[in-house]
Design a protein around this motif. Structure first.
Motif, PDB file in Angstrom:
ATOM      1  N   THR B 216       0.844  -1.191   0.000  1.00 10.92           N
ATOM      2  CA  THR B 216       0.000   0.000   0.000  1.00 10.92           C
ATOM      3  C   THR B 216       0.880   1.242   0.000  1.00 10.92           C
ATOM      4  OG1 THR B 216      -0.017   0.022   2.387  1.00 10.92           O
ATOM      5  CG2 THR B 216      -1.772  -1.209   1.317  1.00 10.92           C
ATOM      6  N   PRO B 217       0.313   2.392  -0.350  1.00 12.50           N
ATOM      7  CA  PRO B 217       1.121   3.619  -0.334  1.00 12.50           C
ATOM      8  C   PRO B 217       1.747   3.911   1.024  1.00 12.50           C
ATOM      9  CG  PRO B 217      -0.872   3.988  -1.570  1.00 12.50           C
ATOM     10  CD  PRO B 217      -0.979   2.612  -1.001  1.00 12.50           C
ATOM     11  N   TYR B 218       1.067   3.527   2.094  1.00 10.53           N
ATOM     12  CA  TYR B 218       1.646   3.782   3.423  1.00 10.53           C
ATOM     13  C   TYR B 218       2.919   2.979   3.622  1.00 10.53           C
ATOM     14  CZ  TYR B 218      -2.696   6.103   4.502  1.00 10.53           C
ATOM     15  OH  TYR B 218      -3.736   6.955   4.478  1.00 10.53           O
ATOM     16  N   THR B 221       5.602   4.375   1.496  1.00  7.66           N
ATOM     17  CA  THR B 221       6.185   5.606   2.030  1.00  7.66           C
ATOM     18  C   THR B 221       7.212   5.282   3.104  1.00  7.66           C
ATOM     19  OG1 THR B 221       4.102   6.709   1.616  1.00  7.66           O
ATOM     20  CG2 THR B 221       5.644   7.823   3.065  1.00  7.66           C
ATOM     21  N   ILE B 280       4.553   5.695  -5.921  1.00  5.84           N
ATOM     22  CA  ILE B 280       3.293   5.606  -5.169  1.00  5.84           C
ATOM     23  C   ILE B 280       3.485   6.170  -3.764  1.00  5.84           C
ATOM     24  CG2 ILE B 280       2.398   3.644  -6.472  1.00  5.84           C
ATOM     25  CD1 ILE B 280       3.064   1.919  -3.965  1.00  5.84           C
ATOM     26  N   ALA B 281       4.642   6.738  -3.491  1.00  5.16           N
ATOM     27  CA  ALA B 281       4.894   7.345  -2.183  1.00  5.16           C
ATOM     28  C   ALA B 281       5.291   8.811  -2.382  1.00  5.16           C
ATOM     29  CB  ALA B 281       5.989   6.588  -1.452  1.00  5.16           C
TER      30      ALA B 281
END
Lengths: 100, 654
Positions: B216-218, B221, B280-281
C-alpha cells in the motif's frame, strides 16, 4: 571371675593408647607401632567375643587380621625406609609437602 | 518487455573480481607492468562484455532485457533469493558508465601511482570496487543489490584509508565506513518492511506487488523513506554527507572513482531502480527532492571558500548529487540518471585533472599556492576547462542538458502537483537554480586560481611534465563531458535517453498519482533553460571579476562579510556540531558502558564475582589440607567417632 567386660575394657584401653600414639607421636616408626597396637586391640576384642559366644568365626578373623597386619607392617616399614632415604628424616611434622 | 537469457552477464562483475584476487594474492611478486595489465585489462574486459551484453538491449530500444540466473542463494520457507543478473536499459547505462569510466581511471592510475609501494594492493582494491559496483547495478533483487552496496562501502574504506600509516587518513576511512553503516541500517529496515508486505525482494516481484496492491502507499512511504536514509549515506546527502569531503584522504584517482563511477551514484541508482515504489509514495519522493535541493545549495555554498583543490571538487560532488536527488525526487528518474552519467564524465575528468595538477606539483593541494599553470600543464588545463564549463551548465556541454532537464522537470511538475508537493518542487527548483549560479562561481574560481593569473607557487616546487598515460584519459573524459549531453538534448527535440529508459522508469512516472502529466510547454522550457544559463553566467562573471580582474577583491569581500566567510570556510561547523551532538554523547555513553557496566557490573559482579566467591571457599578448604598426616588422622578418628555416636545414640541401630 574374669568376664568379657574385662577383656573389652583392656581392648578399649589398648585401642585408645594406639589412637593417642598415632595422633601425638612424631616418629613414623612409632606411628606404625601404634597402628599395630590398635590392630591387636581389635584382635583381642574379636577373640573375647568368640570365646564368650562360642562362635569360631572370631578366631578365623583374628588370624586374617594378623596376616594383614604383617603385610601392612612390611609395606609400612618399606615406606618409612624409602622416606628416610629420600628426606633424611622420619619426623612426620617435617613431611608435609602435600599441603594445599 | 521481453527477456532473453544469456550467460555472459556473470562474467561482467566476475572478471574484475578475478583481477582483484590475482593482484591481491600474488601482485606483490609481479613486476609493475604486469600488475597494471591485470588491473586494467580485467576492467577493460568488463567494459567490452557490457557492450556486448547491451548490444541487443540497445537494438531493442530498451524493450528487451538480458537475464542470467546464476544460482539459488537463499531458499528457506517463504524466502527464496537467487543470484540473478539483469541487464535492462537502466543497467546498461549504469554498467557502461561504471566499467567505462573505471577503465579510464585505471589507465590513469598507472601514471599516478607508479611510485607507490603498495601498487598491487591499490589495483586489487580498485578492481574489487568495480566488481562491487557492477554487482550493485546488475542485481535483480534488493538483497543482491545490498551485497554490492556493502561491497562499495568496504572498498571505500579500504581505499580512502589506503595510506593507513597516516592516522588522519585511516580515520577518514573509518568515518566513511561508519557514516555509511548508519545509512545502511535504514536501508536494511526498509528492505525488511518491503519483505514483510510483499514476501519477495526481487524487483519484478515488488513491482507486481505494487500493481496488485499488496504494497500500500503507506508501506511504500515508510519503506522509501528508510531506503532513502541508506541513499543519504551512500550518495552523500544531508545529513550523512560528512564522510565524502574527508574521503579526499585517498589517492586522487580513488576520489575520481568514488565520485564519478562508483559508490556515490548507488543511492541515485537505487531510487531510480525502485521508481515504481517511490512513485506511489509522493511524500517520500518530496522528501527526496527537498533533501536533494537543500544539499545542492548547501554544499555549493561551502565550495566557495575551500582552499584545497580536492575539497572544492568534493563539495561540488555533494552538490551535484543533490541535483540528481532532485531529479529522482520529482519523479524524473531518467533525468537523475542522465545527470549521473554526464556527471560521471566531467567529475571524473575534474578529479583526474586535479590529480594531474597535484602530481605535477609534487603533492601541493592548496589552490592559493598555485596559479598560472595554464602554460605548463596544457592538457590538464584544457580538459579541466571543458569539464568546468560542463559542470557549470553552459550549452552545448553535457552538464547543461542534464542539469537543465532536472531543473525543468522540478519546475514543470511544481505547477501540476498538489499544493504541498508543488511547493516542495518549487523550492527544490529555486535551490537548484541558485546552486547552479554558485556552482559556476566556485568552479571558475578554481580554474582561475589554479591555471590563470600569476604563479603563487612555492619557488622550490619543480613542475613535472605531464605524462601521456595520464593525459589521454583526461582527453577521453573531456570529450565525453563535451558531447555526452546530446543523447537527450530535449530543447533540440532529442529524447533518445528518455525513450531508452522509459521501459524501466517510464511506467513509474505514469503510475504516479501526483506527478503525472509533465507540462509540455515549449516556451516555458526555453525560459527555464535561459534562467539556468543566466545563473551560470552570473557565477562566471563574479568569478572573473573577483579572481582575474581584481585579485584584491576576494580578500576585501571576505573581510566585509567576515561572519559569513568564517561560517562557510568552516563548513557551517557541521563536523563540530555532529561532534557535540552525536559523537560526544555516544563517546560518553560508551565510556559509561565500559567503565561502569562492563568493568564493574559484568566483569566485576558477573564474571569475577563467582570466581572470587569460589576462591574464598577454596581458601577455607585449603586450610584443611595441611599436609600433616596426623591432622588427617585426627579428622578421620573424629569422623569415625561421630558416626559411631550417631549410630548408637541418635539412630539407635547398634
Amino acid at each position: 571371675m574374669i568376664t568379657i567386660e574385662h577383656y573389652l575394657i583392656l581392648s578399649f584401653i589398648m585401642f585408645a593408647l594406639g589412637v593417642a600414639g598415632v595422633l601425638t607421636r612424631r616418629n613414623a616408626l612409632i606411628l606404625l607401632m601404634s597402628v599395630e597396637l590398635m590392630l591387636n586391640a581389635a584382635n583381642l576384642a574379636l577373640l573375647a567375643f568368640a570365646r564368650f559366644t562360642g562362635d569360631q568365626t572370631g578366631h578365623i578373623l583374628a588370624l586374617f587380621v594378623m596376616t594383614v597386619a604383617a603385610a601392612e607392617a612390611a609395606v609400612g616399614l618399606a615406606l618409612v625406609l624409602a622416606l628416610f632415604r629420600k628426606r633424611g628424616t622420619v619426623n612426620v611434622d617435617e613431611i608435609n609437602s602435600l599441603k594445599g | 518487455m521481453s527477456d532473453q537469457t544469456t550467460n555472459i552477464l556473470l562474467w561482467i562483475p566476475l572478471v574484475p573480481l578475478i583481477g582483484a584476487f590475482i593482484n591481491g594474492l600474488w601482485g606483490r611478486h609481479f613486476p609493475k607492468p604486469l600488475v597494471s595489465l591485470i588491473g586494467c585489462a580485467t576492467v577493460g574486459v568488463s567494459f567490452v562484455l557490457s557492450l556486448i551484453a547491451s548490444a541487443s538491449v540497445l537494438a531493442g530500444h530498451g524493450e528487451i532485457r538480458m537475464v542470467q540466473d546464476v544460482y539459488s542463494w537463499i531458499a528457506i520457507a517463504g524466502l527464496s533469493i537467487s543470484v540473478s543478473f539483469v541487464m535492462d536499459a537502466l543497467s546498461v547505462i549504469m554498467s557502461l558508465v561504471v566499467s567505462g569510466v573505471s577503465f579510464v581511471i585505471h589507465i590513469y592510475s598507472i601514471g599516478y601511482m607508479h611510485d607507490d609501494d603498495s601498487y598491487a594492493r591499490y589495483f586489487s582494491y580498485l578492481n574489487l570496487f568495480v566488481f562491487s559496483m557492477l554487482i550493485l547495478v546488475m542485481a535483480d533483487s534488493i538483497p543482491l543489490l545490498f551485497v554490492g552496496w556493502e561491497g562499495v562501502g568496504l572498498c571505500s574504506y579500504l581505499l580512502i584509508g589506503f595510506w593507513f600509516e597516516d592516522p588522519e587518513k585511516a580515520s577518514a576511512g573509518k568515518k566513511a565506513f561508519i557514516v555509511n553503516r548508519i545509512g545502511d541500517f535504514g536501508f536494511l529496515l526498509g528492505m525488511f518492511i518491503l519483505f514483510g508486505a510483499a514476501e519477495t525482494l526481487s524487483f519484478d516481484g515488488l513491482a507486481e506487488a505494487v500493481t496488485a496492491g499488496t504494497i500500500t502507499p503507506y508501506i511504500a512511504t515508510a519503506a522509501c523513506l528508510l531506503l532513502f536514509v541508506g541513499a543519504t549515506g551512500k550518495s552523500a546527502q544531508i545529513p550523512l554527507y560528512v564522510w565524502l569531503p574527508d574521503a579526499m584522504a585517498g589517492p586522487t584517482p580513488v576520489s575520481a572513482l568514488i565520485h564519478a563511477a562508483t559508490m556515490v551514484t548507488a543511492g541515485v541508482y537505487m531510487i531510480a531502480r525502485l521508481g515504481f515504489l517511490y512513485s506511489i509514495a509522493p511524500t517520500a519522493s518530496a522528501v527526496v527532492a527537498l533533501v536533494g535541493g537543500a544539499t545542492a545549495l548547501f554544499a555549493a555554498t561551502i565550495g566557495i571558500t575551500q582552499r584545497d583543490i580536492k575539497k572544492v571538487l568534493a563539495y561540488s560532488t555533494v552538490s551535484q548529487l543533490g541535483y540528481m536527488m532532485i531529479g529522482v525526487g520529482v519523479g524524473a528518474y531518467f533525468a537523475g540518471v542522465f545527470h549521473l552519467m554526464t556527471h560521471a564524465f566531467f567529475k571524473a575528468c575534474l578529479f583526474l585533472g586535479s590529480g594531474a595538477v597535484i602530481h605535477a606539483l609534487s603533492g601541493e593541494q592548496d589552490i592559493m599556492r598555485m596559479g598560472g599553470l595554464r602554460k605548463k600543464l596544457p592538457w590538464t588545463y584544457w580538459t579541466f576547462l571543458v569539464s568546468t564549463i560542463a559542470i557549470a551548465g553552459f550549452p552545448p556541454f553535457s552538464g547543461f542538458f542534464s542539469k537543465d532537464e532536472i531543473l525543468w522537470k522540478a519546475m514543470s511538475t511544481a505547477s501540476n502537483a498538489g499544493w504541498a508537493t508543488g511547493w516542495v518542487h518549487m523550492a527544490a527548483y529555486l535551490m537548484g537554480l541558485i546552486g547552479a549560479a554558485i556552482t559556476s562561481f566556485y568552479m571558475f574560481r578554481l580554474v582561475f586560481l589554479t591555471f590563470h593569473g600569476k604563479s603563487r607557487l612555492d619557488p622550490h616546487v619543480h613542475v613535472h611534465h605531464e605524462m601521456p598515460v595520464m593525459s589521454w584519459p583526461l582527453a577521453v573524459l573531456a570529450f565525453l563531458a563535451f558531447i555526452g549531453g546530446w543523447v537527450n538534448a530535449s530543447l533540440a527535440g532529442i529524447h533518445g535517453f528518455k525513450h531508452f529508459l522509459d521501459p524501466v522508469t517510464g511506467h513509474a512516472q505514469e503510475a504516479a498519482v501526483t506527478l503525472k502529466h509533465f507540462a509540455h510547454s515549449h516556451s516555458a522550457e526555453w525560459a527555464a533553460a535561459a534562467a539556468s544559463v543566466i545563473a551560470g553566467l552570473i557565477g562566471l562573471f563574479l568569478a572573473w571579476q573577483m579572481y582575474i580582474k581584481n585579485p584584491d577583491m576576494p580578500g576585501n569581500v571576505a573581510k566585509s562579510l567576515r561572519g559569513v566567510y568564517r561560517m562557510l570556510f568552516n563548513k557551517y561547523w557541521v563536523d563540530e556540531i555532529y561532534e557535540t551532538l552525536v559523537i560526544n554523547p555516544i563517546h560518553r555513553f560508551s565510556i559509561f558502558m565500559w567503565k561502569i557496566i562492563d568493568v564493574i557490573i559484568i566483569d566485576g559482579i558477573g564474571v569475577n564475582g563467582p570466581a572470587r566467591f569460589m576462591k574464598r571457599l577454596g581458601g577455607i578448604g585449603r586450610a584443611l589440607q595441611s599436609g600433616n598426616v596426623q591432622t588427617y588422622a585426627f579428622w578421620l578418628f573424629t569422623g569415625a567417632a561421630g558416626i559411631l555416636i550417631y549410630l548408637i545414640y541418635v539412630a539407635e541401630i547398634l
